[in-house]
Design an enzyme around this catalytic site. Structure first.
Site, PDB file in Angstrom:
ATOM      1  N   SER A  91     -69.295  10.479  36.437  1.00 36.33           N
ATOM      2  CA  SER A  91     -68.532  10.835  35.269  1.00 36.33           C
ATOM      3  C   SER A  91     -69.231  10.995  33.924  1.00 36.33           C
ATOM      4  CB  SER A  91     -67.211  10.173  35.065  1.00 36.33           C
ATOM      5  OG  SER A  91     -67.859   8.705  34.740  1.00 36.33           O
TER       6      SER A  91
ATOM      7  N   HIS B  17     -63.516  13.278  39.403  1.00 32.06           N
ATOM      8  CA  HIS B  17     -64.038  14.235  38.533  1.00 32.06           C
ATOM      9  C   HIS B  17     -64.555  15.615  39.320  1.00 32.06           C
ATOM     10  CE1 HIS B  17     -64.265  12.154  34.593  1.00 32.06           C
ATOM     11  NE2 HIS B  17     -64.243  10.977  35.629  1.00 32.06           N
TER      12      HIS B  17
ATOM     13  N   LYS C 184     -56.742  14.842  35.421  1.00 34.86           N
ATOM     14  CA  LYS C 184     -58.170  15.375  35.090  1.00 34.86           C
ATOM     15  C   LYS C 184     -57.699  16.840  35.699  1.00 34.86           C
ATOM     16  CE  LYS C 184     -61.195  11.558  34.624  1.00 34.86           C
ATOM     17  NZ  LYS C 184     -59.995  10.467  34.933  1.00 34.86           N
TER      18      LYS C 184
END
Length: 378
Positions: free
Chosen positions: A184, A212, A234
């Site tokens: 990240s 991610h 996300k």
């Protein structure tokens, strides 16, 4: 004896004196261009992990509203107490299909998905090997596993040979390897093919955190028992986390993962939003959004594998000053400082989204050039 008020004040002052004091800003809206309400200034945000811009998609918002109308704003209790809503079961079925597993289980957050999974699967008789740059939720999950009796070993970042050496001696214990897919803070990708190869050799369980990951990394994980941990907050633009794995692993988590057993279930609105976002992600529109995101990445860092672009600066005051300079130009790019990154590696973290316009990305590139700042690709 020092009273609590004095202790709290002293701890706050220590943070301030170290130059690490943080305050919250308020943004009026989730779109890339928004207002900071406590200053009145307008900025284009490059701080959000809403990589495909799905948190603002009309279908995703409508699904959340419809779920509130049908089931209300909250789930009421943990699912083992109050039961599941139909939307929970539907999302889990779709997540399992997406990840190619027998089953899936949703958690209130991605953080709790990691801590619950690792603390459940790793205990006495287990050796856990974790990448040195894994997310804090993985680190805390490993700590909980250690308290349960697991031995935790840390291998050098993205180094499968060091992982192999760490697994050379197991003394009859089970092995569990855990890694982020995309890291990240650097935006680099784990060498999953090589890591899976080590897991095959040692019959190790592989836990992969896809939080991610926006693009398919194309790793061959065949022949390895894999647990996929992910987030709904996300790429899917909602809130929550999930675990996709074999049916028996998911059944074990239902019975033993404390963040699932003892936490009120994911809200109907968040669940429905994630389900709608997943449908878009797997459609032609989702593919088009990934192409747009890829084009944005190429403007700033050609060939970089992810929408996370670090601008490593070094010292904390310099990183804060660079972030402030960009804010003066109407661009919100946060400075990342210890303890999130090691001292001396402070950076700006650019997070690109398909919701950004080409003009906004070009504005950011021009500002970085003007300030003599460059993306630090791995």
């Amino acid at each position: 004896m020092t009273g609590w008020a004095d202790w709290v004040d002293r701890e706050c002052r220590l943070i301030e004196e170290a130059g690490q004091w943080r305050t919250l800003r308020a943004l009026d809206g989730g779109a890339p261009e928004t207002a900071i309400t406590n200053t009145g200034s307008r900025v284009v945000s490059f701080a959000s992990n809403d990589y495909l811009g799905l948190s603002q998609h009309p279908s995703v918002k409508a699904a959340a509203i419809d779920a509130i109308q049908r089931w209300g704003t909250g789930a009421g209790a943990s699912r083992l107490i109050v039961g599941s809503r139909p939307i929970h079961d539907e999302l889990e079925a779709q997540l399992a299909g997406w990840r190619g597993t027998q089953s899936a289980l949703v958690f209130p957050t991605g953080y709790s998905a990691n801590t619950g999974t690792l603390a459940t699967l790793a205990g006495p008789g287990t050796v856990v090997c974790s990448d040195a740059l894994n997310h804090a939720s993985i680190i805390d999950g490993c700590r909980l596993a250690g308290r349960r009796g697991a031995e935790v070993r840390v291998y050098r970042h993205a180094d499968p040979e060091h992982l192999r050496a760490q697994l050379a001696s197991l003394d009859g214990r089970r092995a569990l390897v855990v890694t982020d897919t995309v890291f990240s803070m650097d935006g680099d990708v784990a060498p999953l093919d090589a890591i899976a190869g080590v897991c095959r050799e040692r019959d190790a369980l592989l836990v992969v955190d896809d939080a991610h990951a926006v693009f398919d990394v194309g790793a061959d994980l065949s022949g390895v028992e894999v647990v996929r941990v992910g987030t709904l907050s996300k790429t899917l633009g909602s809130l929550g986390g999930f675990v996709a794995a074999s049916r028996r692993i998911v059944e074990l988590l239902v019975n033993r993962a404390r963040p699932f057993v003892f936490t009120t279930a994911l809200t109907p609105a968040d669940t429905a939003a994630a389900l709608a976002a997943l449908e878009i992600l797997r459609s032609g529109e989702g593919e088009a959004r990934r192409r747009t995101l890829r084009e944005h990445i190429e403007v700033l860092a050609p060939g970089h594998p992810t929408p996370i672009l670090p601008v490593v600066i070094g010292d904390e005051p310099d990183a804060v000053a660079a972030s402030a300079a960009l804010a003066e130009r109407g661009l919100l790019v946060p400075a990342i400082r210890p303890p999130t990154v090691p001292p001396g590696t402070c950076r700006l973290r650019v997070a690109l989204s398909a919701a950004h316009t080409g003009e906004q990305v070009l504005r950011l590139r021009a500002a970085l050039d003007e300030l003599d700042l460059a993306v630090s690709t791995p």
